[in-house]
Motif scaffolding. Structure first.
Motif, PDB file in Angstrom:
ATOM      1  N   CYS A  76      -9.303   4.090 -34.251  1.00  0.00           N
ATOM      2  CA  CYS A  76     -10.490   4.262 -33.418  1.00  0.00           C
ATOM      3  C   CYS A  76     -10.020   4.664 -32.017  1.00  0.00           C
ATOM      4  N   CYS A  77     -10.124   5.949 -31.720  1.00  0.00           N
ATOM      5  CA  CYS A  77      -9.488   6.500 -30.526  1.00  0.00           C
ATOM      6  C   CYS A  77     -10.053   5.950 -29.224  1.00  0.00           C
ATOM      7  N   ASP A  78     -11.343   5.718 -29.165  1.00  0.00           N
ATOM      8  CA  ASP A  78     -11.958   5.271 -27.909  1.00  0.00           C
ATOM      9  C   ASP A  78     -11.373   3.951 -27.419  1.00  0.00           C
ATOM     10  N   GLY A  79     -11.040   3.064 -28.338  1.00  0.00           N
ATOM     11  CA  GLY A  79     -10.521   1.761 -27.951  1.00  0.00           C
ATOM     12  C   GLY A  79      -9.010   1.702 -27.842  1.00  0.00           C
ATOM     13  N   PHE A  80      -8.341   2.814 -28.153  1.00  0.00           N
ATOM     14  CA  PHE A  80      -6.879   2.807 -28.169  1.00  0.00           C
ATOM     15  C   PHE A  80      -6.311   2.927 -26.764  1.00  0.00           C
ATOM     16  N   LYS A  81      -5.408   1.988 -26.425  1.00  0.00           N
ATOM     17  CA  LYS A  81      -4.679   2.043 -25.165  1.00  0.00           C
ATOM     18  C   LYS A  81      -3.213   1.749 -25.470  1.00  0.00           C
ATOM     19  N   PRO A  82      -2.327   2.690 -25.188  1.00  0.00           N
ATOM     20  CA  PRO A  82      -0.916   2.490 -25.557  1.00  0.00           C
ATOM     21  C   PRO A  82      -0.270   1.359 -24.779  1.00  0.00           C
ATOM     22  N   GLY A  83       0.417   0.497 -25.493  1.00  0.00           N
ATOM     23  CA  GLY A  83       1.171  -0.568 -24.852  1.00  0.00           C
ATOM     24  C   GLY A  83       2.536  -0.068 -24.397  1.00  0.00           C
ATOM     25  N   ARG A  84       3.400  -1.001 -24.033  1.00  0.00           N
ATOM     26  CA  ARG A  84       4.668  -0.640 -23.400  1.00  0.00           C
ATOM     27  C   ARG A  84       5.551   0.227 -24.299  1.00  0.00           C
ATOM     28  N   SER A  85       5.703  -0.163 -25.560  1.00  0.00           N
ATOM     29  CA  SER A  85       6.600   0.594 -26.438  1.00  0.00           C
ATOM     30  C   SER A  85       6.059   1.998 -26.708  1.00  0.00           C
ATOM     31  N   PHE A  86       4.758   2.127 -26.835  1.00  0.00           N
ATOM     32  CA  PHE A  86       4.182   3.457 -27.016  1.00  0.00           C
ATOM     33  C   PHE A  86       4.355   4.311 -25.757  1.00  0.00           C
ATOM     34  N   ARG A  87       4.217   3.703 -24.612  1.00  0.00           N
ATOM     35  CA  ARG A  87       4.412   4.453 -23.367  1.00  0.00           C
ATOM     36  C   ARG A  87       5.859   4.928 -23.243  1.00  0.00           C
ATOM     37  N   ARG A  88       6.799   4.107 -23.696  1.00  0.00           N
ATOM     38  CA  ARG A  88       8.204   4.528 -23.672  1.00  0.00           C
ATOM     39  C   ARG A  88       8.416   5.751 -24.566  1.00  0.00           C
ATOM     40  N   ILE A  89       7.794   5.749 -25.733  1.00  0.00           N
ATOM     41  CA  ILE A  89       7.935   6.894 -26.639  1.00  0.00           C
ATOM     42  C   ILE A  89       7.321   8.146 -26.032  1.00  0.00           C
ATOM     43  N   PRO A 179      15.511  14.718 -38.088  1.00  0.00           N
ATOM     44  CA  PRO A 179      15.959  13.335 -38.319  1.00  0.00           C
ATOM     45  C   PRO A 179      17.108  12.917 -37.407  1.00  0.00           C
ATOM     46  N   ALA A 180      17.750  13.868 -36.739  1.00  0.00           N
ATOM     47  CA  ALA A 180      18.836  13.527 -35.821  1.00  0.00           C
ATOM     48  C   ALA A 180      18.312  13.006 -34.493  1.00  0.00           C
ATOM     49  N   GLU A 181      16.995  13.097 -34.307  1.00  0.00           N
ATOM     50  CA  GLU A 181      16.382  12.682 -33.037  1.00  0.00           C
ATOM     51  C   GLU A 181      15.664  11.336 -33.182  1.00  0.00           C
ATOM     52  N   ASP A 182      16.307  10.391 -33.843  1.00  0.00           N
ATOM     53  CA  ASP A 182      15.678   9.091 -34.100  1.00  0.00           C
ATOM     54  C   ASP A 182      15.220   8.395 -32.825  1.00  0.00           C
ATOM     55  N   ARG A 183      15.996   8.518 -31.774  1.00  0.00           N
ATOM     56  CA  ARG A 183      15.692   7.791 -30.543  1.00  0.00           C
ATOM     57  C   ARG A 183      14.337   8.176 -29.962  1.00  0.00           C
ATOM     58  N   ARG A 184      13.877   9.375 -30.235  1.00  0.00           N
ATOM     59  CA  ARG A 184      12.615   9.836 -29.677  1.00  0.00           C
ATOM     60  C   ARG A 184      11.393   9.176 -30.322  1.00  0.00           C
ATOM     61  N   GLY A 185      11.529   8.666 -31.545  1.00  0.00           N
ATOM     62  CA  GLY A 185      10.365   8.106 -32.247  1.00  0.00           C
ATOM     63  C   GLY A 185       9.317   9.172 -32.516  1.00  0.00           C
ATOM     64  N   LEU A 186       9.741  10.293 -33.078  1.00  0.00           N
ATOM     65  CA  LEU A 186       8.857  11.451 -33.195  1.00  0.00           C
ATOM     66  C   LEU A 186       7.659  11.221 -34.101  1.00  0.00           C
ATOM     67  N   GLY A 187       7.828  10.454 -35.167  1.00  0.00           N
ATOM     68  CA  GLY A 187       6.693  10.173 -36.036  1.00  0.00           C
ATOM     69  C   GLY A 187       5.584   9.459 -35.286  1.00  0.00           C
ATOM     70  N   THR A 188       5.975   8.471 -34.491  1.00  0.00           N
ATOM     71  CA  THR A 188       5.003   7.758 -33.662  1.00  0.00           C
ATOM     72  C   THR A 188       4.424   8.674 -32.593  1.00  0.00           C
ATOM     73  N   TYR A 189       5.288   9.472 -31.979  1.00  0.00           N
ATOM     74  CA  TYR A 189       4.823  10.358 -30.909  1.00  0.00           C
ATOM     75  C   TYR A 189       3.761  11.337 -31.402  1.00  0.00           C
ATOM     76  N   ILE A 190       3.923  11.854 -32.599  1.00  0.00           N
ATOM     77  CA  ILE A 190       2.931  12.786 -33.143  1.00  0.00           C
ATOM     78  C   ILE A 190       1.564  12.114 -33.227  1.00  0.00           C
ATOM     79  N   ILE A 191       1.531  10.868 -33.711  1.00  0.00           N
ATOM     80  CA  ILE A 191       0.250  10.160 -33.805  1.00  0.00           C
ATOM     81  C   ILE A 191      -0.337   9.930 -32.415  1.00  0.00           C
TER      82      ILE A 191
END
Length: 248
Positions: A76-89, A179-191
């Motif tokens: 539910c996008c309207d209520g979504f607010k990224p926390g600390r780990s998401f902001r780092r990504i 897959p060599a860019e694990d540190r970026r958290g790309l799967g999460t970043y796409i979402i």
């Protein structure tokens, strides 16, 4: 099924039992229907709101007689607010440039797709897909689909997402990345990027496919709160105490 009172009848078929790709020792069956003709987008919208997913020109819903582990989920996008780990990504990937393109397959995409499959899903069916199979996955669509490409500053491709646009949101059909860019958290970043895009388009939801409690590789979906699951014919809240919280 009638869509928008135009008397368009959908024909549904049940697949034969096949080994479940997520839960060992179990078998899956799917209810499937074709997405064809001028009403494809309307049908796709309706089916997505009822828990179906799209693959190529087919919409499907798990229909296992002795298992209901697959739960369709949406953010539910309207209520979504990224926390600390998401902001780092987000910060780790602020150098990337995203381009939205028509659903056209390229050799560059396929090379990245193959690298991703070999590293992450080497024993899976998708690891055996050739360039023709990949093109069919991307281009065999009769609904409103797009490719989201993510590139580094040197213009090299680092991530790709196949995304459907629905009347009430964006549907993340499939994504892959370096897959060599694990540190970026790309799967999460796409979402996270899709959530931002949906907000810009005033679309309320991001459809993430199925969540299975017993399947560890699907646990990441619960982090994107508020999250809803389609259960017993309705969308209900799925709270998670381990989510990336809004208060951190």
């Amino acid at each position: 099924m009638t869509v928008n009172q135009r008397r368009l009848t959908q024909h549904y078929f049940m697949t034969a039992p096949m080994p479940c790709p997520y839960l060992p020792g179990r078998f899956e069956r799917k209810l499937v229907t074709e997405l064809r003709g001028p009403e494809s987008n309307n049908v796709h919208d309706l089916l997505s709101r009822s828990g179906f997913r799209r693959s190529h020109s087919i919409a499907y819903l798990p229909a296992c007689s002795d298992c209901n582990a697959c739960v369709p989920v949406r953010v539910c996008c309207d209520g979504f607010k990224p926390g600390r780990s998401f902001r780092r990504i987000n910060n780790r990937n602020n150098d990337l440039v995203r381009t939205v393109m028509p659903p056209t397959a390229t050799q560059e995409q396929y090379q990245l797709f193959s690298t991703y499959q070999d590293a992450r899903h080497g024993n899976g069916d998708m690891a055996r897909m050739d360039a023709r199979d990949y093109r069919a996955m991307i281009e065999d669509s009769t609904v409103d689909s797009s490719i989201f490409e993510y590139r580094r500053k040197d213009d090299s491709l680092i991530a790709v997402a196949l995304v459907d646009t629905l009347a009430d949101g964006l549907s993340a059909v499939y994504s892959f990345f370096d897959p060599a860019e694990d540190r970026r958290g790309l799967g999460t970043y796409i979402i996270l990027d899709l959530i931002n895009e949906a907000k810009m388009l005033s679309l309320p939801h991001i459809y993430l496919g199925y969540w299975i409690e017993e399947c560890r590789k699907m646990s990441y979906k619960m982090r994107f709160q508020p999250l809803e699951g389609f259960q017993d014919g309705q969308w209900v809240s799925m709270a998670n105490k381990d989510a990336d919280t809004q208060s951190d």
